[in-house]
Structures are given as C-alpha cells and as structure tokens.
Design an enzyme around this catalytic site. Structure first.
Site, short mmCIF file in Angstrom:
data_model
loop_
_atom_site.label_atom_id
_atom_site.label_comp_id
_atom_site.label_asym_id
_atom_site.label_seq_id
_atom_site.Cartn_x
_atom_site.Cartn_y
_atom_site.Cartn_z
N SER A 26 0.85 -1.32 -0.19
CA SER A 26 0.18 -0.42 0.11
C SER A 26 1.01 1.42 -0.16
O SER A 26 0.33 2.08 -0.04
CB SER A 26 -0.75 0.06 1.11
N HIS A 159 -40.33 22.69 -10.03
CA HIS A 159 -40.69 22.22 -11.63
C HIS A 159 -39.91 22.93 -12.92
O HIS A 159 -40.21 22.37 -13.50
CB HIS A 159 -42.32 21.85 -12.21
N SER A 280 -14.51 26.18 -27.62
CA SER A 280 -14.56 24.83 -27.99
C SER A 280 -13.33 24.45 -29.09
O SER A 280 -12.50 25.79 -30.02
CB SER A 280 -15.46 24.67 -28.85
N LYS A 286 -18.56 29.29 -28.84
CA LYS A 286 -18.27 28.71 -27.76
C LYS A 286 -17.83 29.45 -26.33
O LYS A 286 -16.36 29.37 -26.47
CB LYS A 286 -18.35 27.01 -27.04
N GLU A 293 -19.35 21.67 -14.13
CA GLU A 293 -19.62 20.65 -15.40
C GLU A 293 -19.15 19.44 -14.29
O GLU A 293 -19.55 18.57 -14.03
CB GLU A 293 -20.05 20.73 -16.61
N LYS A 328 -7.77 3.14 1.91
CA LYS A 328 -7.25 4.53 1.83
C LYS A 328 -7.20 5.56 0.81
O LYS A 328 -8.02 6.56 0.48
CB LYS A 328 -5.97 4.56 2.06
#
Ligand code: ARG
Length: 460
Positions: A26, A159, A280, A286, A293, A328
C-alpha cells in the site's frame, strides 16, 4: 524481473512472490500518512518512556531518528520501498537504519492494526477541519453575493416552471443554509471519530503497562476507544466522512447545475468568468462552463467511494482484516476532490457576473404573481379554493391574450370577481409579491436583510 529472495520472517520458508508483493503493498498510496504516522510514533515512544517500558536514552534516539525521517520525507529525499509493504514498515526500517537497536523498540505494545487506525483518524480529522474552514469560506462568498443582490428579482421555480418571484439573495441563502448543515455534519461525525484506537494493539490490547489517556491527550483526541477489537476493525468513521462529503457534493452539484443553466443563452441570468470556462476546439463562439460541469461530474466519484467503503465493510468478521487497506484510496480521493472543489467554488462565485434585468424579465413571464391575486381575494373574504378557481380563469384569459395579469385593467379584472379593487395592482407587481412574504424564512427584502446580518455574525 528482479530476483526475489526476501522472506517475510523466519516463520516462512518461501519468499513472497513478486506479483503478491505488488498486490498487497500500500506504500504507493499510504505514504500520504507518513507525517501523521511519525506524529503518532513520537507520542507512543514518549509514553513507553514515561511508563518505563523503554529507557529514556532509547526514547531520545527514537525521537531524533523520527525527526530526521520527517525532514527526509518533507524534502522528498526518503526512499520508499515496495518490499517494505506500507508506510509503517518503511518508516520503522529507516529508523532502525539510522539509530540501530533502539529503533527496534518503537513497536513495543502496538501493532500496525491500531497504528493505521490512529493514523487515518488523525489524517481525516485534519482534512475535516480544513474542509470545514473551506465550506465557511464558500458561505462567506455566498453571503457577499447575496448582499449585493437583495433587490435583484428573479423567478423562483418549481418543476423548472415559473412559480413565484423571489429575491436572488433568497435563492443564494438557500445554499448558505445547506452549507451550514454540511458544516454541522462534519463537526458531528468528527466527535465520534476523535477517540484514540492506539493501545488496542493487534486486537486484544497489550500486556505492557501503557497509558492510553496520555497518548490520546497529546495527539489531540477527546478520549480513548473503549473496545480494542472495535478500535482496530471498524471504519465507520470513514463511511460517515464519505457520507457527509457526498451530501456536500450533492449540494454543490445542484448549485453547479444552476450556474450551468443560468449561464446558457436561454437564461442569461449570470456569466461565469473566463478563467473558469473553456472554449471549443471546433465552434469558435462557444464558452463552456467546464468547472461547474466537473463539479457536477465529480460528485459521482464521491458517491462511488461511499458505496465502495460500505461494501468493503459489510462482510468482514472481527477484527482487523487486510480488506481495510482498501479504505485509503477512496478516502484520499474524496479529500482531494472536496478540497479542490471548495477552493474553486468561492472564487467562481466571487467573480460571477449577474444580469438583474434578465432575471427580472424572466420573472414577469409565467404569471409569477397569480398566487398573490388569490391571496388578495382570500384576505377579502373568499375561500382559498374558490380564489384559486377565479385566478385560474384570469390566467387562462391572460394566456389567450398573451399578456401578464397585471396588464388587465380593473374593469376586466372585476369580471372575474367583484371584490377586486384598484389596490390589487400593488399586489400584482413583483416587488409587492416579494415584500409581502416577510415572516422568518420568507423572501421579503426585509427578512433577507436580517438573515444576512445573522449569517455574518455566525461566520465571524
Ligand atoms: N497497510 C495496512 C492497512 O492499511 C496496515 C495494517 C496492516 N496490518 C496487518 N495485520 N497486516 O490496513
């Protein structure tokens, strides 16, 4: 492949296979525990000296050796070896290398089982305190933005449909409250976690005259664990930490989702500053909200680790099993994810550009004050159900005419209910609607101002 000649101990007649060494080791990930491991060892050794289990001169040598190792680790000069399996054995071996015989006495009265459980508790405790501080920072940024937007009106949604007008500050304060509960959750589980396992040794305790309270106090624990088998075995504290982390990430993910939505050209409520976005490679126009995100996306791995830990524990008989070594990597990843997310979030909020005009324009669409008309009728003596029916007809007419209900003149409104008078217009405006919700927890400007004041006192 390197020839493997090392046996584990005199108990073994065959050396460990190379693949098994790699499989069971480990050290690649638990070397992160090195400094807390040394911290624990220093206090353990001091206790052994105080209890006359080891000589003072042995303790001094151990202290010197461990401090040297600490320096080597901090300077990144320490040579980690897979042959030595984990962080504990690597440090012990190096200690013996540096100071000789006294180094062999450090492990008296303890086992790696209680050692690793102690290390994880100190490590997660430190991380928890850091994370709680970071959450408070985010709360500060939230309150700051809220304070600037008390009078910014937006549509409150249910909604994802326009429901009632609210202050943008009120919306932000909802996250402040969620974060406040997150702080409580972390502080709450910290109390249960912060008890010392050391002294449990392998599982049954030790026959040396140890002083666990001394060790607990010096290592910042609130007390000692009461059962040695429980102490080496359970990882519920990590599950609780991961659960609190998951809930926090769920909150941040919802907020990230809103930022993504609000910054789309369809909403255009806010703009996330360039530093948190990317372009982009194909569409030059863009500007993508990558950071929120990824906050939303990384929430998935935090949830995943929670499931991994729950599953890790569910079938284990008491006491320690090697399975526990698998605790871990998930926990370290949860800590890294939280710490990064919480470093980014307040900055993103601080640099957020808000477009109040667009928000308010959106609130005027969707008949956000229809409930206010119903409430007006009720206050004038009509039952709520009847009022609901009357307003539904008004809204239907407004939909047909493609206008807001506040645009109908009094004569038109009176056709639906004679008791409507000219004072109705003050209730049908967005401000009027907001101002009327002035109880604790409501969106009225006055109520929010009070909440912000209280939140500021709480954060200082
Ligand atoms: N590396 C081990 C872990 O993380 C330390 C404890 C080892 N104990 C043992 N009995 N093999 O759990």
């Amino acid at each position: 492949m390197k020839k493997n000649t090392k046996k584990w101990s005199e108990r073994f007649s065959e050396p460990t296979k190379q693949i098994v060494k790699r499989y069971t080791a480990s050290v690649n990930f638990d070397s992160r525990l090195a400094l807390v491991d040394i911290e624990g060892s220093l206090v353990h050794a001091e206790m052994l000296k105080n209890q006359k289990i080891i000589l003072t001169k042995d303790f001094k040598a151990i202290q010197k050796g461990l401090n040297q190792i600490k320096k080597e680790i901090i300077a990144d000069r320490f040579k980690w070896s897979l042959d030595l399996e984990d962080v504990h054995l690597n440090i012990e071996k190096r200690l013996i290398e540096i100071i000789g015989e006294p180094g062999k006495k450090l492990h008296t009265g303890r086992s790696r089982n209680d050692q690793v459980s102690t290390d994880m508790r100190i490590y997660v405790r430190n991380a928890t305190d850091h994370i709680v501080g970071q959450i408070k920072n985010l709360q500060r940024a939230t309150i700051h933005l809220a304070e600037e937007n008390i009078y910014t009106i937006m549509p409150g949604l249910t909604h994802l449909q326009v429901a009632q007008p609210v202050s943008f500050a009120h919306h932000l304060l909802a996250y402040y409250e969620m974060l406040e509960r997150d702080v409580c959750r972390f502080n709450d589980f910290r109390m249960r976690m912060n008890l010392l396992p050391l002294g449990a040794a392998a599982l049954a305790g030790t026959s040396y005259p140890i002083n666990r309270n001394f060790v607990a106090k010096k290592l910042g624990f609130d007390g000692v664990m009461q059962n040695s088998m429980d102490a080496v075995s359970d990882r519920d504290f990590l599950i609780e930490f991961n659960a609190a982390a998951s809930i926090l990430m769920m909150h941040l993910s919802r907020w990230a989702e809103e930022l993504i939505m609000w910054s789309s050209p369809f909403f255009k409520f806010v703009e996330i500053s360039d530093g948190f976005c990317t372009g982009s490679s194909i569409m030059p126009q863009k500007k993508n909200p990558d950071v929120p995100e990824l906050i939303r996306g990384k929430t998935g791995r935090v949830y995943g680790h929670l499931m991994a830990l729950l599953t890790l524990m569910k079938g284990q008989p008491l006491a320690y099993n090697k399975d526990n070594q698998e605790d871990k990597e998930p926990i370290f990843d949860v800590i890294d994810t939280l710490e990064d997310t919480l470093e980014i979030f307040p900055e993103m909020i601080a640099e957020l550009k808000v477009f109040p005009v667009n928000m308010e324009a959106a609130a005027t669409k969707g008949y956000a004050t229809a409930t206010d008309l119903a409430d007006y009728l009720v206050k004038k003596g009509i039952s709520f159900r009847e009022a609901h029916g009357i307003v539904a007809k008004v809204v239907k007419a407004a939909v047909t005419k493609d206008c807001d209900i506040s645009e109908f003149d009094l004569i038109t409104l009176k056709k639906y209910s004679k008791i409507i008078e000219s004072d109705i217009y003050k209730y049908l405006t967005l401000e009027g609607s907001i101002k009327s919700r002035k109880h604790i927890g409501g969106t009225a400007f006055a109520a929010i101002t009070k909440t912000i004041h209280k939140a500021k006192l709480n954060l200082n």
